[in-house]
Design an enzyme around this catalytic site. Structure first.
Site, short mmCIF file in Angstrom:
data_model
loop_
_atom_site.label_atom_id
_atom_site.label_comp_id
_atom_site.label_asym_id
_atom_site.label_seq_id
_atom_site.Cartn_x
_atom_site.Cartn_y
_atom_site.Cartn_z
N SER A 20 31.81 8.11 -2.77
CA SER A 20 31.31 9.46 -3.00
C SER A 20 29.92 9.63 -2.40
O SER A 20 29.16 8.67 -2.28
CB SER A 20 31.22 9.74 -4.51
OG SER A 20 32.47 9.58 -5.12
N1 SAH Z 1 33.70 4.99 -7.13
C1 SAH Z 1 34.02 4.71 -5.76
C2 SAH Z 1 34.70 5.89 -5.12
C3 SAH Z 1 36.08 5.54 -4.77
S1 SAH Z 1 37.14 6.82 -4.19
C4 SAH Z 1 32.82 4.23 -4.97
O1 SAH Z 1 31.70 4.28 -5.46
O2 SAH Z 1 33.01 3.76 -3.86
C5 SAH Z 1 38.36 6.81 -5.48
C6 SAH Z 1 39.07 5.54 -5.72
O3 SAH Z 1 40.08 5.79 -6.69
C7 SAH Z 1 39.80 4.96 -4.51
O4 SAH Z 1 39.36 3.65 -4.28
C8 SAH Z 1 41.28 4.97 -4.91
O5 SAH Z 1 42.02 3.91 -4.39
C9 SAH Z 1 41.16 4.92 -6.42
N2 SAH Z 1 42.35 5.38 -7.15
C10 SAH Z 1 43.18 6.40 -6.87
N3 SAH Z 1 44.15 6.49 -7.79
C11 SAH Z 1 43.94 5.47 -8.67
C12 SAH Z 1 44.61 5.03 -9.84
N4 SAH Z 1 45.71 5.63 -10.31
N5 SAH Z 1 44.11 3.96 -10.49
C13 SAH Z 1 43.00 3.32 -10.04
N6 SAH Z 1 42.33 3.70 -8.94
C14 SAH Z 1 42.79 4.76 -8.26
#
Ligand code: SAH
Length: 214
Positions: A59
Site C-alpha cells: 500500500s
Molecule cells: N499489507 C501489505 C499489503 C499487501 S496487498 C504490505 O504492507 O505489503 C494485500 C495482500 O492480501 C496480498 O499480499 C494478497 O495476496 C493478500 N490476500 C488476498 N486475499 C487474501 C486472503 N483471503 N487471505 C490472506 N491474504 C490475502
C-alpha cells in the site's frame, strides 16, 4: 539522499497533507525502513503503491498512515492483519503495539509469506508472525484480537473476523466492490455494531470464501 532522509521527507509531506496527525504514527513510519520491503530500488519512499509480485502491491504510505491513525494502536495489543504482502504494514503496526504487543498476519500466497518473513527479519522486527491461509477465516487460535485490519478489499466484513474481535476492539477494512471501496471502521457499541465510513480507497481483492474469485 540516504534512506533515513528520504523517509523523514515522506513523513513531513504526509504531516503537511494532514494525513499523519499523531506523533505516535509519525514515529512508527520513521522507524520502519520501507525500502527493505520494496524490491525495486528508488521506490521505497514515493507515496504510491508498488508491485511486490503475484500481482499484489504494498500500500502507499499515506494509506498506511491513514489506517494507523484510524486503528488507534496501543502498546500491548494483539493485532490480526489480513494480507501480509511485503510485511511492511505489519511492521508499522508492530512498532505501534510495542512493548508487549503482537501482530499476527495471514497471507494466502506462500511465496509472499516467505518474503514477508525475510523482510521482517532483515528489518529487525520480531513481533510479527506471518502465517499462510485464507485470512477471511481469521486465525481462531490467537483470538480475541484488540484490532483486526484488512489490507485487501472485501465485499463485506467476513463474519469470522467479527467473531474473533475483542469486545472493545476495532476492525478496519476496505469494503465494497472489486473496483473501489470505502475504508470502513467497525466497533461494538452498546446497541450493536457501529460502522463509520472513512473515505474512498482502492485495494487488491481479498480472494477466498469471504471475498472475490481469483
Ligand atoms: N499489507 C501489505 C499489503 C499487501 S496487498 C504490505 O504492507 O505489503 C494485500 C495482500 O492480501 C496480498 O499480499 C494478497 O495476496 C493478500 N490476500 C488476498 N486475499 C487474501 C486472503 N483471503 N487471505 C490472506 N491474504 C490475502
Amino acid at each position: 539522499m540516504d534512506a533515513e532522509r528520504q523517509r523523514e521527507r515522506l513523513v513531513s509531506t504526509l504531516q503537511a497533507e494532514g494525513v499523519l496527525r499523531s506523533v505516535r504514527v509519525a514515529r512508527a513510519l520513521r522507524a520502519v525502513p520501507r525500502h527493505l520491503f520494496v524490491a525495486e530500488p528508488g521506490l521505497g519512499y514515493i507515496d504510491r503503491p508498488v508491485g511486490i509480485g503475484q500481482g499484489q502491491t504494498i500500500s502507499a504510505p499515506h494509506m498506511v498512515a491513514i489506517m494507523g491513525e484510524a486503528l488507534d494502536l496501543r502498546p500491548g495489543q494483539r493485532v490480526l492483519e489480513v494480507g501480509a504482502g511485503s510485511g511492511y504494514h505489519a511492521a508499522v503496526a508492530a512498532e505501534l503495539v510495542r512493548p508487549g504487543g503482537q501482530v499476527l498476519s495471514i497471507e494466502r500466497f506462500p511465496e509472499l509469506a516467505d518474503r514477508a518473513r525475510a523482510n521482517l527479519r532483515r528489518a529487525g522486527v520480531h513481533e510479527v508472525e506471518v502465517v499462510e491461509g485464507d485470512g477471511g477465516e481469521g486465525w481462531p487460535e490467537g483470538a480475541p484480537y484488540d484490532r483486526v485490519y484488512l489490507t485487501c478489499a472485501a465485499p463485506d466484513i467476513p463474519q469470522p473476523l467479527l467473531d474473533q474481535l475483542a469486545p472493545d476492539g476495532i476492525l478496519l477494512a476496505p469494503l465494497g466492490p472489486r473496483e473501489e471501496q470505502v475504508l470502513t471502521r467497525v466497533r461494538r457499541g452498546p446497541q450493536g455494531w457501529v460502522r463509520e465510513e472513512l473515505g474512498g480507497c482502492v485495494f487488491v481483492p481479498l480472494v477466498g470464501r469471504f471475498g472475490f474469485s481469483a
